[in-house]
Design a protein around this motif. Sequence first.
Motif, short mmCIF file in Angstrom:
data_model
loop_
_atom_site.label_atom_id
_atom_site.label_comp_id
_atom_site.label_asym_id
_atom_site.label_seq_id
_atom_site.Cartn_x
_atom_site.Cartn_y
_atom_site.Cartn_z
N CYS A 35 0.84 -1.19 0.00
CA CYS A 35 0.00 0.00 0.00
C CYS A 35 0.88 1.24 0.00
O CYS A 35 1.83 1.34 0.78
CB CYS A 35 -0.90 -0.02 1.24
N CYS A 38 0.37 3.18 3.72
CA CYS A 38 0.93 2.70 4.98
C CYS A 38 2.10 1.76 4.77
O CYS A 38 2.69 1.28 5.73
CB CYS A 38 -0.15 2.01 5.81
N HIS A 56 -4.78 0.57 0.35
CA HIS A 56 -5.91 0.07 1.13
C HIS A 56 -7.08 1.03 0.93
O HIS A 56 -6.87 2.23 0.81
CB HIS A 56 -5.59 0.05 2.63
N CYS A 59 -6.65 3.70 3.32
CA CYS A 59 -5.43 4.51 3.29
C CYS A 59 -5.48 5.62 2.26
O CYS A 59 -4.66 6.54 2.31
CB CYS A 59 -4.22 3.63 3.04
ZN LIG Z 1 -2.52 1.01 3.64
#
Ligand SMILES: [Zn+2]
Length: 167
Positions: A35, A38, A56, A59
């Motif tokens: 991702c 993160c 995500h 995210c």
């Molecule tokens: Zn993420």
Amino acid sequence: MVFLGADASQPMQKREKSFGIQMLSVQPDTKPKGCAGCNRKIKDRYLLKALDKYWHEDCLKCACCDCRLGEVGSTLYTKANLILCRRDYLRLFGVTGNCAACSKLIPAFEMVMRAKENVYHLDCFACQLCNQRFCVGDKFFLKNNMILCQTDYEEGLMKEGYAPQVR
Ligand SMILES: [Zn+2]
Ligand SMILES: [Zn+2]
Ligand SMILES: [Zn+2]
Ligand SMILES: [Zn+2]
């Protein structure tokens, strides 16, 4: 005659830096993607692809209001390394147009006065003959694209010798 209304400016339509967001389902037999938000692996069933990166669903958020961008209409906006939702992008970086009085650009986050197709800075919106300022609800007149107060408008009409036209 036009009645004065103040409104928060409406965003421009052109030259937006918007990018599409795709939601993809993750194939179980592929290597999980990292991702971009993160840096962890995405093990969910769905992921988002935007700006050539994977995210995500949680995210990919607006840097201002934290809304999940995958949900608010599948576009995102970027500027200066910020990822933003449309609303915040326009609020921060949008441009309303040029002030009809001073011809300078009006940023989208500024309050403006509107009269017909013209927009004005709040500070620029005054009778162009006597500098009288107007409040919301006040009457003002537009003549040859000049803003006029009622007094000056009517005086002008009297000099020109024709009957007042309400418009
Ligand atoms: Zn993420
Ligand atoms: Zn936002
Ligand atoms: Zn102005
Ligand atoms: Zn005036």
